[in-house]
Design a protein around this motif. Structure first.
Motif, short mmCIF file in Angstrom:
data_model
loop_
_atom_site.label_atom_id
_atom_site.label_comp_id
_atom_site.label_asym_id
_atom_site.label_seq_id
_atom_site.Cartn_x
_atom_site.Cartn_y
_atom_site.Cartn_z
N ALA A 115 30.13 25.58 43.54
CA ALA A 115 29.98 26.89 43.18
C ALA A 115 31.39 27.56 43.48
O ALA A 115 31.92 28.02 42.77
N ALA A 116 31.72 27.26 44.95
CA ALA A 116 33.30 27.66 45.07
C ALA A 116 34.34 27.24 44.24
O ALA A 116 35.06 28.08 43.79
N ASN A 117 34.28 25.97 43.94
CA ASN A 117 35.35 25.44 42.88
C ASN A 117 35.23 26.36 41.62
O ASN A 117 36.37 26.52 41.07
N ALA A 118 34.28 26.45 41.16
CA ALA A 118 34.03 27.15 39.85
C ALA A 118 34.41 28.35 40.05
O ALA A 118 35.07 28.89 38.82
N GLN A 119 34.23 29.16 40.82
CA GLN A 119 34.64 30.43 40.91
C GLN A 119 35.93 30.50 41.35
O GLN A 119 36.80 31.60 40.69
N LEU A 120 36.72 29.96 42.08
CA LEU A 120 38.03 29.87 42.38
C LEU A 120 38.99 29.54 40.89
O LEU A 120 39.71 30.49 40.66
N ARG A 121 38.56 28.64 40.14
CA ARG A 121 39.00 28.40 38.70
C ARG A 121 38.96 29.90 37.88
O ARG A 121 39.78 30.22 37.32
N ALA A 122 37.85 30.52 38.03
CA ALA A 122 37.33 31.61 37.11
C ALA A 122 38.45 32.59 37.59
O ALA A 122 38.82 33.71 36.82
N SER A 123 38.52 32.86 39.03
CA SER A 123 39.22 33.86 39.45
C SER A 123 40.71 33.73 39.07
O SER A 123 41.26 35.05 38.81
N LEU A 124 41.30 32.62 39.21
CA LEU A 124 42.65 32.45 38.74
C LEU A 124 42.82 32.52 37.38
O LEU A 124 43.76 33.46 36.75
N GLU A 125 42.04 32.29 36.36
CA GLU A 125 42.03 32.39 35.04
C GLU A 125 41.69 33.83 34.69
O GLU A 125 42.65 34.37 33.96
N GLY A 126 40.99 34.43 35.33
CA GLY A 126 40.90 35.84 35.33
C GLY A 126 42.00 36.82 35.72
O GLY A 126 42.33 37.72 34.77
N LEU A 127 42.81 36.30 36.93
CA LEU A 127 43.91 36.83 36.91
C LEU A 127 45.02 37.09 36.08
O LEU A 127 45.73 37.76 35.50
N PHE A 128 45.48 35.67 35.63
CA PHE A 128 46.30 35.65 34.39
C PHE A 128 45.95 36.37 33.16
O PHE A 128 46.75 37.09 32.42
N ASN A 129 44.82 36.35 32.82
CA ASN A 129 44.18 37.04 31.76
C ASN A 129 44.50 38.63 32.07
O ASN A 129 45.03 39.50 30.95
N ASP A 130 44.16 39.14 33.16
CA ASP A 130 44.31 40.36 33.56
C ASP A 130 45.93 41.01 33.54
O ASP A 130 46.36 42.07 32.92
N ILE A 131 46.62 40.02 34.07
CA ILE A 131 48.13 40.35 34.34
C ILE A 131 48.75 40.34 32.61
O ILE A 131 49.50 41.33 32.25
N ALA A 132 48.21 39.28 31.65
CA ALA A 132 48.72 39.53 30.21
C ALA A 132 48.22 40.80 29.81
O ALA A 132 49.11 41.74 29.16
N ARG A 133 47.16 41.29 29.87
CA ARG A 133 46.59 42.51 29.45
C ARG A 133 47.15 43.80 29.87
O ARG A 133 47.42 44.85 29.47
N HIS A 134 47.76 43.68 31.19
CA HIS A 134 48.27 44.79 32.12
C HIS A 134 49.71 44.77 31.55
O HIS A 134 50.31 46.09 30.89
N ILE A 135 50.52 43.82 30.96
CA ILE A 135 51.67 43.83 30.55
C ILE A 135 51.83 44.12 29.18
O ILE A 135 52.90 45.12 28.76
N ASP A 136 51.06 43.81 28.19
CA ASP A 136 51.23 43.97 27.00
C ASP A 136 49.65 43.85 26.26
O ASP A 136 49.42 43.16 25.59
N PRO A 137 48.99 45.07 26.61
CA PRO A 137 47.64 45.09 25.94
C PRO A 137 47.50 44.98 24.53
O PRO A 137 46.47 44.11 24.06
N ALA A 138 48.31 45.24 23.85
CA ALA A 138 48.22 45.42 22.23
C ALA A 138 48.39 44.05 22.00
O ALA A 138 47.34 43.37 21.21
N ARG A 139 49.17 43.08 22.19
CA ARG A 139 49.60 41.71 21.99
C ARG A 139 48.05 40.92 22.59
O ARG A 139 47.86 40.05 21.87
N ALA A 140 47.98 41.21 23.80
CA ALA A 140 46.86 40.54 24.64
C ALA A 140 45.39 40.48 23.78
O ALA A 140 44.77 39.55 23.70
N SER A 141 45.38 41.71 23.23
CA SER A 141 43.99 41.87 22.46
C SER A 141 43.95 40.89 21.06
O SER A 141 42.71 40.94 20.84
N THR A 142 45.12 40.37 20.75
CA THR A 142 45.05 39.63 19.55
C THR A 142 44.75 38.26 19.88
O THR A 142 44.66 37.34 18.89
#
Length: 276
Positions: A170-197
């Motif tokens: 469970a810890a391993n799965a959550q760590l991967r989800a956390s890191l993936e969520g981080l880069f997803n959120d960074i992309a949406r923060h930098i360019d939300p319009a482009r990220a939404s596509t």
């Protein structure tokens, strides 16, 4: 002297371990005296051992960075206390409370070594001092809250909870989800319009490496079109054995936690400073 050498879960685990092994008022009173807390925690027996330990834990969390003089020099109150707890550990113990303490120390980048017979256990850093995992944990959490990145923060919390109870899968799965969520959120923060596509995951990371954004550096091998780069290599390591990583030993799970914290800190700092 480090300001905060241990995270809150480790301090709590040390306090719970202490409450589990302390048997007499004399034992707890000596620890209180060495921590210079005798004015806050009375020595008389009317104040029960369990109550003394509870009060001690609360004081430690409130004043963890307070400096105190010890035989080992000037330490923070938290470090002095954790050393007291470590001194009561037993190499051959199967105590659940001791196990929780040792796991907490491992998460913070420390290990306990037991010497020859009658030699007290010693606490030592398992990683270079510059990494300072407790500080990394604090900084990552603070920046995630600053940017409102609630998804990676929640997955990080779940990963640490799973690590605490020894659920490595469970810890391993959550760590991967956390890191993936981080880069997803960074992309949406930098360019939300482009990220939404774009879909989540690799497409958003590719966007962060694009010429228009250049958040992930191609020349430093953070990203490459062939997938042979640091970011994708890290995701492959975190994704061992498919979507459900399977059983993993404690050392490897702890390693994954460490590298995710250090990586998250690096890219959150970059985003906070507004530079590639």
């Amino acid at each position: 002297m480090k300001e905060r050498p241990f995270t809150r879960p480790t301090i709590v685990a040390a306090n719970e371990f202490l409450a589990d092994v302390i048997r007499t008022h004399t034992q707890i009173n000596k620890i209180v005296l060495r921590l210079s807390l005798e004015d806050e925690i009375p020595a008389d027996t009317a104040f029960g051992i369990e109550k003394k330990c509870d009060h001690l834990g609360r004081l430690l969390l409130e004043r963890s960075s307070d400096p105190i003089e010890t035989l080992d020099g000037t330490l923070t109150l938290a470090e002095a206390f954790v050393r007291e707890a470590v001194g009561l550990t037993n190499e051959h113990s199967s105590s659940e409370r001791q196990r929780d303490l040792l796991r907490g120390l491992a998460r913070d980048g420390y290990v306990v070594s037991w010497g020859e017979w009658r030699q007290p256990p010693k606490l030592r850093a398992a990683l270079p001092e510059e990494i300072d995992l407790p500080a990394a944990d604090d900084e990552v959490r603070g920046l995630l809250k600053t940017f409102g990145f609630s998804v990676p923060l929640r997955h990080l919390d779940l990963a640490i909870e799973a690590h605490t109870r020894g659920d490595w899968e469970a810890a391993n799965a959550q760590l991967r989800a956390s890191l993936e969520g981080l880069f997803n959120d960074i992309a949406r923060h930098i360019d939300p319009a482009r990220a939404s596509t774009l879909q989540n995951g690799v497409n958003l990371r590719q966007m962060l490496a694009s010429d228009a954004i250049e958040f992930l550096a191609i020349n430093r091998k953070e990203w490459s079109v062939d997938g042979k780069n640091y970011i994708e290599g890290l995701f492959k390591m975190l994704h061992t054995d498919g979507a459900h990583p399977g059983l993993s030993d404690e050392d490897h799970c702890t390693f994954r936690l460490h590298i995710v914290l250090v990586t998250a800190r690096t890219f959150l700092r970059r985003l906070h400073q507004g530079r590639p």
